[in-house]
Design an enzyme around this catalytic site. Structure first.
Site: not given
Length: 376
Positions: A163, A190, A223, A255, A259
């Site tokens: 996850d 992605n 990170r 959404y 983004k």
């Protein structure tokens, strides 16, 4: 007498090629479209870019006119020379502009790179991972979906069930990748999801899940991976955002907002890397595609196929791979209108309202039946 010996022997065998299962589309699997459906503003822009607006072609036109003994002072010759000078000047300016903004490209050898793709089981990420896998690159995918060992071996990709919204899981997965393949040098962020709900119908859990997957995952992977790139003094980071991050849309608030945050993150990342002497060879690529032909928006119909065609994941993947392997920083914005959405804010608000109404972008999601209603 000279005897010719054969280079092959019974004990030697040619190296086995990797077998890839490919299902090619058959004619009856694809809808029959009239020819004009394939004519888009992107196609015209592509053709003109390699003809009328190409510096080389413009110079060839001058030579052709001169080959016909056209006088230097003739009007058509003067126009051709002026056009060729303009196109060459624009081309040279763009080269210097890119070099000033992004610096010199780095050398990329896929055999020495370790590629990490988030959300790489399906869609754009899956296409990128499988493409690099077929080319025998070192590819690791982080995704919630599970892939069996046989399929992973066929694709030449290592899959880590993870996850990406959970920082600890990402750190553990990256540690495994370092042990299995080596230090990651190419990161393709992605992973993404969409919940088509109105602001009032969205629950706190919906919004949190969207931001965890679309936005916080980028912080988690950066990170975990960026320290390895800094130690290696090389790398490429690909940030996949969306044109909706600049435009927003009704029923896609979480959404679009998630983004939009990536656009600011990308700029902040570039600013921080520019201050670090160990990051001179770390390149950054921002991807802001319009509507792609993936499962995420498969039922959504574009209002104008000419001005706003649905872009295929293969086109976006080709552009990303091209920049990555050239070792360059840059932006990938497809289709053509995605390159100019940022400049829409400079237009009068009335014009902006008309463009939104004409494009039907605020009603398209509801018409496609994608909007989830709140359960009473």
């Amino acid at each position: 007498m000279i005897q010719h010996t054969s280079c092959s022997s019974p004990t030697m065998s040619a190296p086995k090629l990797k077998e890839v299962n490919v299902s090619l589309p058959r004619k009856f699997d694809t809808p029959d479209e009239p020819w004009h459906r394939y004519v888009t503003v992107d196609l015209l822009h592509y053709v003109l870019g390699y003809t009328v607006f190409h510096p080389f072609v413009s110079c060839v036109l001058v030579l052709c006119l001169r080959a016909q003994y056209t006088a230097w002072h003739a009007l058509e010759m003067r126009i051709a020379i002026a056009w060729a000078l303009l196109m060459c000047s624009v081309g040279i300016f763009n080269i210097f502009s890119d070099r000033l903004a992004y610096g010199a490209p780095r050398e990329v050898d896929l055999s020495e790179e370790v590629i990490v793709v988030t959300g790489g089981v399906e869609g754009l990420g899956g296409l990128l991972a499988e493409t690099y896998g077929m080319r025998n690159a070192n590819v690791a995918v982080l995704d919630m979906k599970k892939v069996d060992d046989e399929e992973a071996e066929e694709k030449g990709v290592l899959y880590y069930q993870c996850d990406v919204g959970d920082a600890k899981q990402v750190e553990a997965a990256v540690a495994e990748i370092v042990e299995d393949l080596g230090a990651p040098t190419i990161l393709i962020n992605n992973a993404g999801m969409v919940r088509a709900k109105s602001i009032l119908d969205s629950t706190p859990e919906d919004v949190e899940q969207t931001f965890r997957t679309n936005t916080l995952s980028h912080f988690n992977t950066l990170r975990a991976v960026l320290p390895h790139m800094l130690r290696e003094r090389r790398g490429t980071i690909v940030t996949v955002s969306s044109v909706l991050g600049r435009l927003g849309a009704a029923n896609l608030s979480s959404y679009s907002a998630s983004k939009a945050a990536l656009l600011a993150l990308h700029q902040s990342l570039r600013a921080e890397l520019s201050q670090n002497p160990d990051a001179k060879e770390i390149k950054t690529i921002l991807v802001t595609p319009g509507q792609m032909g993936t499962k995420m928006f498969q039922n959504l119909k574009t209002p104008s196929n000419f001005f706003g065609p649905v872009v295929s994941p293969a086109e976006v993947a080709k552009s990303i791979i091209g920049l990555v392997e050239k070792g360059e920083s840059g932006e990938v914005a497809l289709p053509l209108y995605a390159k100019y959405t940022e400049s829409l804010g400079a237009l009068p608000v009335g014009i902006q309202a008309l463009l939104r109404r004409w494009s039907a972008m605020d009603t398209a999601v509801e018409k496609a039946g994608m909007v989830e209603k709140k359960q009473n």
